[in-house]
Design a protein around this motif. Structure first.
Motif, mmCIF file in Angstrom:
data_model
loop_
_atom_site.group_PDB
_atom_site.id
_atom_site.type_symbol
_atom_site.label_atom_id
_atom_site.label_comp_id
_atom_site.label_asym_id
_atom_site.label_seq_id
_atom_site.Cartn_x
_atom_site.Cartn_y
_atom_site.Cartn_z
ATOM 1 N N THR A 1 0.834 -1.193 0.000
ATOM 2 C CA THR A 1 0.000 0.000 0.000
ATOM 3 C C THR A 1 0.874 1.250 0.000
ATOM 4 N N VAL A 2 0.227 2.369 -0.259
ATOM 5 C CA VAL A 2 0.924 3.651 -0.212
ATOM 6 C C VAL A 2 1.568 3.850 1.159
ATOM 7 N N GLY A 3 0.805 3.578 2.211
ATOM 8 C CA GLY A 3 1.340 3.743 3.564
ATOM 9 C C GLY A 3 2.540 2.861 3.812
ATOM 10 N N ASP A 4 2.476 1.611 3.352
ATOM 11 C CA ASP A 4 3.605 0.694 3.557
ATOM 12 C C ASP A 4 4.817 1.107 2.729
ATOM 13 N N ASN A 5 4.575 1.635 1.537
ATOM 14 C CA ASN A 5 5.686 2.127 0.728
ATOM 15 C C ASN A 5 6.413 3.263 1.436
ATOM 16 N N VAL A 6 5.622 4.200 1.955
ATOM 17 C CA VAL A 6 6.236 5.338 2.641
ATOM 18 C C VAL A 6 6.915 4.892 3.926
ATOM 19 N N ALA A 7 6.347 3.900 4.591
ATOM 20 C CA ALA A 7 6.904 3.426 5.868
ATOM 21 C C ALA A 7 8.151 2.579 5.692
ATOM 22 N N TYR A 8 8.422 2.120 4.473
ATOM 23 C CA TYR A 8 9.512 1.164 4.276
ATOM 24 C C TYR A 8 10.854 1.645 4.833
ATOM 25 N N PRO A 9 11.295 2.891 4.559
ATOM 26 C CA PRO A 9 12.581 3.330 5.125
ATOM 27 C C PRO A 9 12.591 3.324 6.649
ATOM 28 N N LEU A 10 11.421 3.554 7.274
ATOM 29 C CA LEU A 10 11.344 3.531 8.734
ATOM 30 C C LEU A 10 11.384 2.091 9.250
ATOM 31 N N SER A 11 10.789 1.169 8.504
ATOM 32 C CA SER A 11 10.779 -0.235 8.912
ATOM 33 C C SER A 11 12.193 -0.803 8.942
#
Length: 378
Positions: A112-122
């Motif tokens: 999802t868009v949210g998961d894409n954006v969160a990837y660097p934080l993950s």
């Protein structure tokens, strides 16, 4: 972009510190892929804190290779790259804390868009609560609030580019690198995104390094522009200086439009010189590269600086050349008169404001080239 849409992350700052040490320094950097031909030749370049720097040039000029070496995806053949005064030449990309935005967006289609954006934080193991908060801030910042649950395939090209930008900013990078990020967008959306990117940069105060071959993008968004050709920086300057005072004929021709006349130097005095054209007419201008008598040179002037006279009697004055209009092109906010200025000379372009009665194809006119705005290049 409304200032209300811009989020300020905890460690970010919109204030640009006045520090003498550059954020990034390239010192004698070279790059070759075959051991023979240098793609980048002895590059010395300082990137200032908080600036929007554009690397501009034609394909194969070395600008993208320079960006890839800064990102850590390519290694210099020689020389050193420093960040905050410390070498990073051998530091892997994921440890450089740089955000990266590509032309093809490079989004994960199954996330999802949210998961894409969160990837660097993950991958940085940011706690989930903090991660969710910062993803929401980043999406609000690029005006995609409420779209976290969608997938990239459900978004337009412009929206996907905003997701890529949010992902590059969400982890508070000290430098954001962009490789022709607007190249896949249509003209209207691309121009809109240019304004948004510039405003976002102003609000955040983060250093942006932007690669493009589009001179309009460079002039619209940048604080400074580095013009590349054949592996070298031809000129590095603020946009107004780059446009008004190009240092050589390549920059003059690559940045903006230029009307050129070929001739031979017949006299020099101080910082000026006079050149004689093939048909004996004389043009004087600023002697940019130190040309001497006998040199073959090019006189260049911006088309909007040429004064077009309909009265042929005006031809008797210095720096005035009789020419014939061969075409008139409508550009919406101005007209361009294409003129034939004489034997052995390239077509001359003159920008004319709208209104009044413009000259017509076939008309004889006089082109006045103000000497203080005419630059003579070797």
């Amino acid at each position: 972009m409304s200032t209300a849409t811009v989020a300020h992350f905890p460690s970010g700052s919109a204030t640009r510190p006045a520090q003498s040490t550059p954020l990034v320094r390239f010192a004698g950097v070279q790059k070759t892929y075959d051991g023979v031909h240098l793609v980048v030749r002895g590059l010395d370049l300082d990137i200032r804190r908080g600036e929007f720097l554009t690397l501009l040039g034609p394909s194969g000029s070395g600008k993208t290779t320079t960006l890839m070496m800064l990102a850590g995806f390519e290694s210099p053949t020689a020389g050193e790259i420093q960040l905050d005064g410390k070498p990073i030449t051998r530091t892997p990309p994921h440890k450089r804390n740089f955000g990266m935005v590509f032309q093809n967006y490079a989004l994960f289609p199954h996330m999802t868009v949210g998961d894409n954006v969160a990837y660097p934080l993950s991958v940085r193991r940011v706690p989930s609560a903090e991660r969710a908060k910062r993803v929401a801030q980043a999406l609000d910042m690029v005006r995609l609030g409420g779209m976290a649950g969608r997938y990239p395939g459900q978004l337009s090209g412009g929206q996907q580019q905003r997701v890529a930008l949010a992902r590059a900013l969400v982890f508070n990078p000290q430098l954001v690198l962009m490789d022709e990020p607007l190249g896949a967008l249509d003209k209207q959306l691309r121009e809109h995104m240019q304004i948004e990117l510039k405003e976002l940069h102003r609000q955040l105060g983060v250093s942006f390094v932007y690669v493009t071959h589009d001179q309009g993008e460079a002039l619209t968004m940048s604080d400074r522009v580095a013009v590349f050709n054949d592996g070298d920086i031809q000129q590095l300057a603020p946009v107004t200086e780059m446009y008004e005072t190009p240092v050589n004929r390549f920059v003059a021709g690559f940045i903006g439009d230029s009307t050129d006349f070929k001739g031979t130097v017949r006299a020099t005095e101080g910082g000026r010189c006079g050149i004689v054209l093939a048909d004996g007419r004389v043009v004087t201008g600023l002697n940019v590269n130190g040309a001497v008598v006998g040199d073959s040179v090019q006189a260049s002037i911006r088309p909007e600086r040429i004064v077009l006279h309909r009265d042929l009697a005006a031809a008797g004055h210095p720096n005035r050349l009789q020419a014939r209009v061969i075409d008139l092109i409508y550009f919406g906010d101005h007209l361009r008169a294409l003129c034939e200025p004489g034997t052995g000379q390239p077509e001359a372009v003159v920008k004319l404001p709208l209104g009044g009665q413009p000259p017509q194809p076939g008309d004889e006119v006089v082109l006045e080239l103000p000497s203080e705005l005419t630059r003579i290049y070797l």
